[in-house]
Design a protein around this motif. Structure first.
Motif, PDB file in Angstrom:
ATOM      1  N   LEU A  53       0.859  -1.179   0.000  1.00 35.82           N
ATOM      2  CA  LEU A  53       0.000   0.000   0.000  1.00 35.82           C
ATOM      3  C   LEU A  53       0.897   1.230   0.000  1.00 35.82           C
ATOM      4  CD1 LEU A  53      -2.750  -0.943   2.599  1.00 35.82           C
ATOM      5  CD2 LEU A  53      -3.127  -0.388   0.205  1.00 35.82           C
ATOM      6  N   PRO A  54       0.363   2.404  -0.367  1.00 37.59           N
ATOM      7  CA  PRO A  54       1.174   3.619  -0.287  1.00 37.59           C
ATOM      8  C   PRO A  54       1.764   3.774   1.111  1.00 37.59           C
ATOM      9  CG  PRO A  54      -0.850   4.068  -1.461  1.00 37.59           C
ATOM     10  CD  PRO A  54      -0.963   2.668  -0.917  1.00 37.59           C
ATOM     11  N   TYR A  55       3.021   4.180   1.154  1.00 39.82           N
ATOM     12  CA  TYR A  55       3.732   4.250   2.431  1.00 39.82           C
ATOM     13  C   TYR A  55       4.256   5.656   2.725  1.00 39.82           C
ATOM     14  CZ  TYR A  55       7.201   3.233   6.033  1.00 39.82           C
ATOM     15  OH  TYR A  55       7.937   3.240   7.176  1.00 39.82           O
ATOM     16  N   CYS A  56       5.207   6.135   1.935  1.00 35.70           N
ATOM     17  CA  CYS A  56       5.853   7.410   2.281  1.00 35.70           C
ATOM     18  C   CYS A  56       5.041   8.621   1.826  1.00 35.70           C
ATOM     19  CB  CYS A  56       7.266   7.466   1.713  1.00 35.70           C
ATOM     20  SG  CYS A  56       7.340   7.759  -0.074  1.00 35.70           S
ATOM     21  N   MET A  57       4.244   8.481   0.782  1.00 36.73           N
ATOM     22  CA  MET A  57       3.399   9.543   0.225  1.00 36.73           C
ATOM     23  C   MET A  57       4.194  10.744  -0.291  1.00 36.73           C
ATOM     24  SD  MET A  57       0.396   8.207   0.400  1.00 36.73           S
ATOM     25  CE  MET A  57      -0.838   9.479   0.256  1.00 36.73           C
ATOM     26  N   MET A  58       5.493  10.534  -0.596  1.00 41.99           N
ATOM     27  CA  MET A  58       6.293  11.640  -1.134  1.00 41.99           C
ATOM     28  C   MET A  58       7.247  11.202  -2.243  1.00 41.99           C
ATOM     29  SD  MET A  58       8.745  12.498   2.062  1.00 41.99           S
ATOM     30  CE  MET A  58      10.003  11.367   2.586  1.00 41.99           C
ATOM     31  N   GLY A  59       6.998  10.062  -2.861  1.00 42.68           N
ATOM     32  CA  GLY A  59       7.747   9.657  -4.034  1.00 42.68           C
ATOM     33  C   GLY A  59       9.064   8.956  -3.805  1.00 42.68           C
ATOM     34  N   VAL A  60       9.329   8.491  -2.583  1.00 45.28           N
ATOM     35  CA  VAL A  60      10.602   7.857  -2.284  1.00 45.28           C
ATOM     36  C   VAL A  60      10.533   6.332  -2.351  1.00 45.28           C
ATOM     37  CG1 VAL A  60      12.385   7.568  -0.522  1.00 45.28           C
ATOM     38  CG2 VAL A  60      11.342   9.798  -0.866  1.00 45.28           C
ATOM     39  N   CYS A  61       9.495   5.721  -1.830  1.00 46.11           N
ATOM     40  CA  CYS A  61       9.489   4.266  -1.621  1.00 46.11           C
ATOM     41  C   CYS A  61       8.958   3.436  -2.793  1.00 46.11           C
ATOM     42  CB  CYS A  61       8.707   3.928  -0.352  1.00 46.11           C
ATOM     43  SG  CYS A  61       6.917   4.118  -0.516  1.00 46.11           S
ATOM     44  N   PHE A  62       8.180   3.995  -3.704  1.00 47.48           N
ATOM     45  CA  PHE A  62       7.600   3.298  -4.858  1.00 47.48           C
ATOM     46  C   PHE A  62       6.607   2.200  -4.470  1.00 47.48           C
ATOM     47  CE2 PHE A  62      11.240   5.403  -6.560  1.00 47.48           C
ATOM     48  CZ  PHE A  62      10.885   5.758  -7.848  1.00 47.48           C
ATOM     49  N   ASP A  63       6.123   2.183  -3.230  1.00 46.89           N
ATOM     50  CA  ASP A  63       5.105   1.208  -2.848  1.00 46.89           C
ATOM     51  C   ASP A  63       3.721   1.588  -3.361  1.00 46.89           C
ATOM     52  OD1 ASP A  63       6.588  -0.765  -1.683  1.00 46.89           O
ATOM     53  OD2 ASP A  63       6.383  -0.008   0.352  1.00 46.89           O
ATOM     54  N   CYS A  64       3.578   2.788  -3.895  1.00 43.89           N
ATOM     55  CA  CYS A  64       2.272   3.245  -4.365  1.00 43.89           C
ATOM     56  C   CYS A  64       2.079   3.061  -5.864  1.00 43.89           C
ATOM     57  CB  CYS A  64       2.077   4.713  -4.002  1.00 43.89           C
ATOM     58  SG  CYS A  64       3.212   5.824  -4.865  1.00 43.89           S
ATOM     59  N   LEU A  65       2.949   2.309  -6.537  1.00 41.47           N
ATOM     60  CA  LEU A  65       2.794   2.130  -7.979  1.00 41.47           C
ATOM     61  C   LEU A  65       1.397   1.617  -8.298  1.00 41.47           C
ATOM     62  CD1 LEU A  65       6.188   0.549  -9.088  1.00 41.47           C
ATOM     63  CD2 LEU A  65       5.449   2.924  -9.294  1.00 41.47           C
ATOM     64  N   ALA A  66       0.776   2.245  -9.287  1.00 44.09           N
ATOM     65  CA  ALA A  66      -0.583   1.876  -9.682  1.00 44.09           C
ATOM     66  C   ALA A  66      -0.758   2.130 -11.168  1.00 44.09           C
ATOM     67  CB  ALA A  66      -1.602   2.693  -8.887  1.00 44.09           C
ATOM     68  N   GLU A  67      -1.843   1.616 -11.695  1.00 42.33           N
ATOM     69  CA  GLU A  67      -2.219   1.908 -13.081  1.00 42.33           C
ATOM     70  C   GLU A  67      -3.179   3.085 -13.038  1.00 42.33           C
ATOM     71  OE1 GLU A  67      -4.922  -0.200 -16.377  1.00 42.33           O
ATOM     72  OE2 GLU A  67      -3.227  -1.416 -15.672  1.00 42.33           O
ATOM     73  N   ILE A  68      -2.813   4.172 -13.697  1.00 43.79           N
ATOM     74  CA  ILE A  68      -3.637   5.382 -13.686  1.00 43.79           C
ATOM     75  C   ILE A  68      -4.003   5.725 -15.125  1.00 43.79           C
ATOM     76  CG2 ILE A  68      -3.732   7.832 -13.087  1.00 43.79           C
ATOM     77  CD1 ILE A  68      -1.784   7.195 -10.785  1.00 43.79           C
ATOM     78  N   ASP A  69      -5.292   5.764 -15.396  1.00 46.47           N
ATOM     79  CA  ASP A  69      -5.807   6.035 -16.740  1.00 46.47           C
ATOM     80  C   ASP A  69      -5.144   5.142 -17.782  1.00 46.47           C
ATOM     81  OD1 ASP A  69      -7.667   7.911 -15.876  1.00 46.47           O
ATOM     82  OD2 ASP A  69      -6.283   9.586 -16.111  1.00 46.47           O
ATOM     83  N   GLY A  70      -4.969   3.870 -17.443  1.00 49.11           N
ATOM     84  CA  GLY A  70      -4.440   2.884 -18.368  1.00 49.11           C
ATOM     85  C   GLY A  70      -2.925   2.831 -18.469  1.00 49.11           C
ATOM     86  N   VAL A  71      -2.213   3.677 -17.730  1.00 49.69           N
ATOM     87  CA  VAL A  71      -0.751   3.699 -17.763  1.00 49.69           C
ATOM     88  C   VAL A  71      -0.226   3.052 -16.482  1.00 49.69           C
ATOM     89  CG1 VAL A  71       1.326   5.124 -17.922  1.00 49.69           C
ATOM     90  CG2 VAL A  71      -0.754   5.803 -19.133  1.00 49.69           C
ATOM     91  N   ALA A  72       0.502   1.947 -16.631  1.00 51.84           N
ATOM     92  CA  ALA A  72       1.026   1.218 -15.474  1.00 51.84           C
ATOM     93  C   ALA A  72       2.266   1.897 -14.904  1.00 51.84           C
ATOM     94  CB  ALA A  72       1.364  -0.213 -15.886  1.00 51.84           C
ATOM     95  N   ASN A  73       2.648   1.489 -13.701  1.00 48.53           N
ATOM     96  CA  ASN A  73       3.877   1.925 -13.025  1.00 48.53           C
ATOM     97  C   ASN A  73       3.915   3.414 -12.714  1.00 48.53           C
ATOM     98  OD1 ASN A  73       5.213  -0.682 -13.019  1.00 48.53           O
ATOM     99  ND2 ASN A  73       5.330  -0.412 -15.229  1.00 48.53           N
ATOM    100  N   ARG A  74       2.772   4.006 -12.436  1.00 49.41           N
ATOM    101  CA  ARG A  74       2.723   5.418 -12.045  1.00 49.41           C
ATOM    102  C   ARG A  74       2.862   5.511 -10.532  1.00 49.41           C
ATOM    103  NH1 ARG A  74       0.006   9.107 -15.317  1.00 49.41           N
ATOM    104  NH2 ARG A  74       1.117  10.557 -13.973  1.00 49.41           N
ATOM    105  N   GLN A  75       3.651   6.452 -10.061  1.00 46.15           N
ATOM    106  CA  GLN A  75       3.739   6.701  -8.622  1.00 46.15           C
ATOM    107  C   GLN A  75       2.491   7.482  -8.222  1.00 46.15           C
ATOM    108  OE1 GLN A  75       7.999   8.179  -8.591  1.00 46.15           O
ATOM    109  NE2 GLN A  75       7.709   7.467  -6.494  1.00 46.15           N
ATOM    110  N   ALA A  76       1.542   6.783  -7.631  1.00 45.36           N
ATOM    111  CA  ALA A  76       0.245   7.379  -7.335  1.00 45.36           C
ATOM    112  C   ALA A  76       0.336   8.553  -6.364  1.00 45.36           C
ATOM    113  CB  ALA A  76      -0.709   6.317  -6.791  1.00 45.36           C
ATOM    114  N   CYS A  77       1.346   8.570  -5.516  1.00 49.09           N
ATOM    115  CA  CYS A  77       1.473   9.674  -4.561  1.00 49.09           C
ATOM    116  C   CYS A  77       1.901  10.970  -5.237  1.00 49.09           C
ATOM    117  CB  CYS A  77       2.438   9.319  -3.431  1.00 49.09           C
ATOM    118  SG  CYS A  77       4.162   9.182  -3.943  1.00 49.09           S
TER     119      CYS A  77
END
Length: 100
Positions: A53-77
């Motif tokens: 799940l999202p962890y750091c919420m500031m772009g450091v840990c990459f645990d928030c990778l998600a598919e956003i609008d059909g594009v995979a590997n986006r840092q959701a935070c």
């Protein structure tokens, strides 16, 4: 621990998280939307399949990778929600030679 002040009512936008509509505060991140949706995991690690799940919420840990609008590997935070945005859990690793 944290609570929204009762007199504060932020504007909301509607997004789709894993196919389900969800109202989130305007200006929130896609990672915040994933957390608000209550999913058990926003992605699984490609090697062991461990849930994340999202962890750091500031772009450091990459645990928030998600598919956003059909594009995979986006840092959701790092992505601000927009009306109608489609956010889905990241499923597995991307294929070699494909765009991130």
């Amino acid at each position: 621990m944290f609570a929204t002040r009762p007199e504060f009512r932020p504007a909301t936008v509607e997004v789709l998280v894993d196919g389900q509509p969800l109202s989130v505060p305007e200006g929130a991140s896609a990672a915040a939307a994933l957390l608000l949706a209550g999913l058990a995991a926003s992605r699984e690690t490609p090697v062991s399949g461990a849930p994340r799940l999202p962890y750091c919420m500031m772009g450091v840990c990459f645990d928030c990778l998600a598919e956003i609008d059909g594009v995979a590997n986006r840092q959701a935070c790092m992505v601000t929600v927009r009306p109608g945005m489609r956010i889905a859990p990241q499923c597995g690793a991307r294929l070699a030679g494909t765009a991130a």
